[in-house]
Design a protein around this motif. Sequence first.
Motif, mmCIF file in Angstrom:
data_model
loop_
_atom_site.group_PDB
_atom_site.id
_atom_site.type_symbol
_atom_site.label_atom_id
_atom_site.label_comp_id
_atom_site.label_asym_id
_atom_site.label_seq_id
_atom_site.Cartn_x
_atom_site.Cartn_y
_atom_site.Cartn_z
ATOM 1 N N GLU A 42 0.791 -1.226 0.000
ATOM 2 C CA GLU A 42 0.000 0.000 0.000
ATOM 3 C C GLU A 42 0.826 1.280 0.000
ATOM 4 O O GLU A 42 0.372 2.315 -0.499
ATOM 5 C CB GLU A 42 -0.944 0.006 1.213
ATOM 6 N N VAL A 43 2.026 1.230 0.562
ATOM 7 C CA VAL A 43 2.827 2.462 0.705
ATOM 8 C C VAL A 43 4.012 2.486 -0.266
ATOM 9 O O VAL A 43 4.234 3.482 -0.965
ATOM 10 C CB VAL A 43 3.330 2.615 2.165
ATOM 11 N N LEU A 44 4.771 1.393 -0.320
ATOM 12 C CA LEU A 44 6.001 1.401 -1.114
ATOM 13 C C LEU A 44 5.764 1.133 -2.600
ATOM 14 O O LEU A 44 6.357 1.792 -3.460
ATOM 15 C CB LEU A 44 6.990 0.373 -0.564
ATOM 16 N N LEU A 45 4.906 0.160 -2.901
ATOM 17 C CA LEU A 45 4.699 -0.212 -4.306
ATOM 18 C C LEU A 45 4.226 0.955 -5.173
ATOM 19 O O LEU A 45 4.755 1.141 -6.284
ATOM 20 C CB LEU A 45 3.711 -1.381 -4.399
ATOM 21 N N PRO A 46 3.264 1.768 -4.728
ATOM 22 C CA PRO A 46 2.797 2.863 -5.591
ATOM 23 C C PRO A 46 3.880 3.885 -5.935
ATOM 24 O O PRO A 46 3.718 4.650 -6.891
ATOM 25 C CB PRO A 46 1.676 3.516 -4.764
ATOM 26 N N LEU A 47 4.963 3.911 -5.169
ATOM 27 C CA LEU A 47 6.037 4.877 -5.416
ATOM 28 C C LEU A 47 7.152 4.322 -6.289
ATOM 29 O O LEU A 47 8.082 5.050 -6.644
ATOM 30 C CB LEU A 47 6.634 5.349 -4.081
ATOM 31 N N ASN A 48 7.078 3.041 -6.642
ATOM 32 C CA ASN A 48 8.194 2.426 -7.360
ATOM 33 C C ASN A 48 8.400 3.054 -8.732
ATOM 34 O O ASN A 48 9.520 3.434 -9.096
ATOM 35 C CB ASN A 48 7.961 0.919 -7.491
ATOM 36 N N GLN A 49 7.340 3.188 -9.514
ATOM 37 C CA GLN A 49 7.480 3.814 -10.828
ATOM 38 C C GLN A 49 7.718 5.317 -10.716
ATOM 39 O O GLN A 49 8.394 5.904 -11.560
ATOM 40 C CB GLN A 49 6.244 3.528 -11.679
ATOM 41 N N VAL A 50 7.175 5.930 -9.659
ATOM 42 C CA VAL A 50 7.434 7.357 -9.429
ATOM 43 C C VAL A 50 8.928 7.596 -9.260
ATOM 44 O O VAL A 50 9.518 8.496 -9.878
ATOM 45 C CB VAL A 50 6.674 7.860 -8.182
ATOM 46 N N GLY A 51 9.552 6.778 -8.427
ATOM 47 C CA GLY A 51 10.984 6.909 -8.202
ATOM 48 C C GLY A 51 11.788 6.679 -9.460
ATOM 49 O O GLY A 51 12.805 7.339 -9.707
ATOM 50 N N ASP A 52 11.337 5.734 -10.280
ATOM 51 C CA ASP A 52 12.049 5.438 -11.523
ATOM 52 C C ASP A 52 11.962 6.612 -12.490
ATOM 53 O O ASP A 52 12.950 6.964 -13.142
ATOM 54 C CB ASP A 52 11.455 4.178 -12.157
ATOM 55 N N ARG A 53 10.792 7.220 -12.590
ATOM 56 C CA ARG A 53 10.601 8.329 -13.528
ATOM 57 C C ARG A 53 11.320 9.606 -13.068
ATOM 58 O O ARG A 53 11.953 10.299 -13.862
ATOM 59 C CB ARG A 53 9.115 8.629 -13.706
ATOM 60 N N GLU A 54 11.192 9.925 -11.786
ATOM 61 C CA GLU A 54 11.718 11.204 -11.296
ATOM 62 C C GLU A 54 13.205 11.136 -10.965
ATOM 63 O O GLU A 54 13.944 12.100 -11.205
ATOM 64 C CB GLU A 54 10.942 11.641 -10.054
ATOM 65 N N GLY A 55 13.634 10.045 -10.360
ATOM 66 C CA GLY A 55 15.000 9.959 -9.884
ATOM 67 C C GLY A 55 15.281 10.956 -8.772
ATOM 68 O O GLY A 55 14.365 11.598 -8.230
ATOM 69 N N CYS A 56 16.529 11.087 -8.411
ATOM 70 C CA CYS A 56 16.955 12.051 -7.385
ATOM 71 C C CYS A 56 17.534 13.287 -8.062
ATOM 72 O O CYS A 56 17.960 13.239 -9.215
ATOM 73 C CB CYS A 56 17.993 11.416 -6.461
ATOM 74 N N VAL A 57 17.573 14.393 -7.334
ATOM 75 C CA VAL A 57 18.050 15.659 -7.889
ATOM 76 C C VAL A 57 19.119 16.244 -6.970
ATOM 77 O O VAL A 57 18.904 16.377 -5.759
ATOM 78 C CB VAL A 57 16.899 16.671 -8.054
ATOM 79 N N ARG A 58 20.268 16.604 -7.570
ATOM 80 C CA ARG A 58 21.306 17.319 -6.824
ATOM 81 C C ARG A 58 21.166 18.803 -7.122
ATOM 82 O O ARG A 58 21.044 19.226 -8.270
ATOM 83 C CB ARG A 58 22.704 16.849 -7.228
ATOM 84 N N HIS A 59 21.206 19.614 -6.053
ATOM 85 C CA HIS A 59 21.024 21.063 -6.185
ATOM 86 C C HIS A 59 22.372 21.790 -6.131
ATOM 87 O O HIS A 59 23.420 21.198 -5.854
ATOM 88 C CB HIS A 59 20.085 21.547 -5.083
ATOM 89 N N ASP A 60 22.342 23.052 -6.378
ATOM 90 C CA ASP A 60 23.578 23.836 -6.463
ATOM 91 C C ASP A 60 24.367 23.845 -5.156
ATOM 92 O O ASP A 60 25.590 24.021 -5.163
ATOM 93 C CB ASP A 60 23.263 25.284 -6.876
ATOM 94 N N ASP A 61 23.666 23.674 -4.047
ATOM 95 C CA ASP A 61 24.369 23.657 -2.757
ATOM 96 C C ASP A 61 24.857 22.255 -2.398
ATOM 97 O O ASP A 61 25.257 22.012 -1.255
ATOM 98 C CB ASP A 61 23.459 24.202 -1.651
ATOM 99 N N ALA A 62 24.833 21.326 -3.367
ATOM 100 C CA ALA A 62 25.292 19.942 -3.217
ATOM 101 C C ALA A 62 24.322 19.079 -2.426
ATOM 102 O O ALA A 62 24.614 17.911 -2.161
ATOM 103 C CB ALA A 62 26.691 19.872 -2.593
ATOM 104 N N SER A 63 23.160 19.617 -2.044
ATOM 105 C CA SER A 63 22.151 18.789 -1.371
ATOM 106 C C SER A 63 21.399 17.958 -2.403
ATOM 107 O O SER A 63 21.377 18.286 -3.597
ATOM 108 C CB SER A 63 21.173 19.670 -0.596
ATOM 109 N N VAL A 64 20.785 16.895 -1.943
ATOM 110 C CA VAL A 64 20.081 15.964 -2.830
ATOM 111 C C VAL A 64 18.669 15.743 -2.301
ATOM 112 O O VAL A 64 18.469 15.561 -1.093
ATOM 113 C CB VAL A 64 20.820 14.604 -2.904
ATOM 114 N N THR A 65 17.698 15.781 -3.202
ATOM 115 C CA THR A 65 16.320 15.463 -2.832
ATOM 116 C C THR A 65 15.891 14.182 -3.531
ATOM 117 O O THR A 65 16.304 13.891 -4.657
ATOM 118 C CB THR A 65 15.347 16.598 -3.195
ATOM 119 N N THR A 66 15.054 13.430 -2.843
ATOM 120 C CA THR A 66 14.575 12.147 -3.336
ATOM 121 C C THR A 66 13.242 12.321 -4.068
ATOM 122 O O THR A 66 12.606 13.378 -3.973
ATOM 123 C CB THR A 66 14.422 11.157 -2.171
ATOM 124 N N PRO A 67 12.764 11.305 -4.776
ATOM 125 C CA PRO A 67 11.523 11.432 -5.550
ATOM 126 C C PRO A 67 10.301 11.715 -4.678
ATOM 127 O O PRO A 67 10.294 11.452 -3.459
ATOM 128 C CB PRO A 67 11.404 10.071 -6.238
#
Length: 598
Positions: A51-76
Amino acid sequence: MPVFKAPVDDTLFILNDVLGYERYMNLPGFSDASPDIVEAVLREGARLSEEVLLPLNQVGDREGCVRHDDASVTTPTGFKDAYRQYCEGGWLGLAAPAEFGGQGLPYTLHTAVSEYLISANMALMMYPGLTQGAIAAIVEHGTEEQKARYLPKMIEGTWTGTMNLTEPHCGTDLGLLRTKALPNGDGSYKISGQKIFISAGDHDMSDNIIHLVLARIEGAPEGVKGISLFIVPKFMVGDDGEPGAKNAVSCGSLEEKMGIHGSATCVMNYDEATGYLIGAENAGLKAMFVMMNEARLGVGLQGHAMGEVAYQNAVAYARDRLQGRALSGPKHPDKKADPIIVHPDVRRTLMTIRAFNEAGRAFMLWTALKSDVKHKSEVEADVQQADDLLSLVTPVVKGVLTDKGFDHAVMAQQMFGGHGYIEEWGMSQYVRDARIAMIYEGANGIQALDLVGRKLGQNGGRAVMAFFKEVGDFCEENRDNPELTLYTKGLKKGLNDLQAATMWLMQNAMAKPDNAGAASTDYMHLFGLVTLGYMWALMAKAAVEKRAAGAEGQEEFLANKLLVGKFYMERVMPETGLRKARIETGSDTMMELAEAAF
């Protein structure tokens, strides 16, 4: 969207009927996890997965993680909230020591639940997976002050952990590493260098990240004998136990990967970052291998889990997809075509994956029980036997289950035809995600070399001889049971092939080491075939006995179990002869071709 249903009933059958989970109630933690508690934990873990993890699996694949200019990283999107729910449920500390805030429950239970969570979302589960490995290393090698400072928040999930080994020029051969550690004079060190492929190196899901970093102290010997391990927090930890000033460690970039896009795989830069020695100087590999060995079992579980979720989706599609008619005549005459599951080759594919999956699940739980005995038993002989077998089979768990997990994801994708190549169906992601498990935590060729070059001869071959005896004794004790004849004969033939291949290596590898290298991968898979065959024999015996005692409403489940096991023995187990034949060809042909001719 892809589907997944956690195989709780199969897990319970393996724990209760096959492995005799209740026999271990004398071990610490097991008495707090009675069978009814185990089932409740598994079903709640299944709910979280589905109910919680499975619905996010394709979301994570499509979005990926993002590194910002201050070297911080955000998750999907959604990862941070899902991780919060995971932590609030106490899942990260399920098997962690109670003295530091964990629940102290069996590692076996942790393994069972982790399968479901990984199947649902492998990328998201990378974050707590690395943390659990770091926890294990600190528990075993950290000082009391280090344990008190770091473990409680790591176990509750407020802080996460990583392992930093690989450098741009240095992967398997860690003796080449260049990261340096200079003493500060106050017990701390300045850590400088660059690490690559660091899973969960930076992200936005925890308040602090505790990096475990391999480095060489100034003046230390060259090679692996001069490597030490350091705790390097992202944020310095104050006397109040809370994160303070930012340490001189940062994410230089994110790797663009084939799969597990939701997992932040970082290039980490250490610019005179403050670190603290964990364990003894120049003994870093010993400390890190606590983490590595746990990670290798976890990666084997990843391979198995990917095979399971891919199989479930292939079955759902095969039942629904109408194409052609059965070779023996229409099975659904009221429809324009039959579902493809009527076709023998589709059945061959699905049965092959399922036969490996069910045996792989038993193998993982059997191995996890060995780990629990090793760490919890007070009987020295039991600890030694469990430690021997755990060491022996770890490369088999990692190498075989990840090789097969990827193979089975590809086979499941094939069931979809062209739709399997289209991203919206999700099968491409399973193939891409599964592929990394064959590579990281020691590529599978290295696992095979470890098995042949180190594990077979360890302690004079004590572990492998004990394994041969255990399997051989099972065949002998059950050979007169007509309901098990198929299993005992097939297993005995496979064991004979494995023993003959082992003897061939003993006779031909010492004088000519290339023979060991040439044989290693086939030997690892031969060992895996026999081990999984042993798991099938154990499951078949349990199914026969349970059916004789009264199936308790599981008649269909037990009949299907025996049928899938029969398929393994008839269609898969004969591959031991192929592996043995390859091994006995030696290395001459593959080594004769000149380098320039490749």
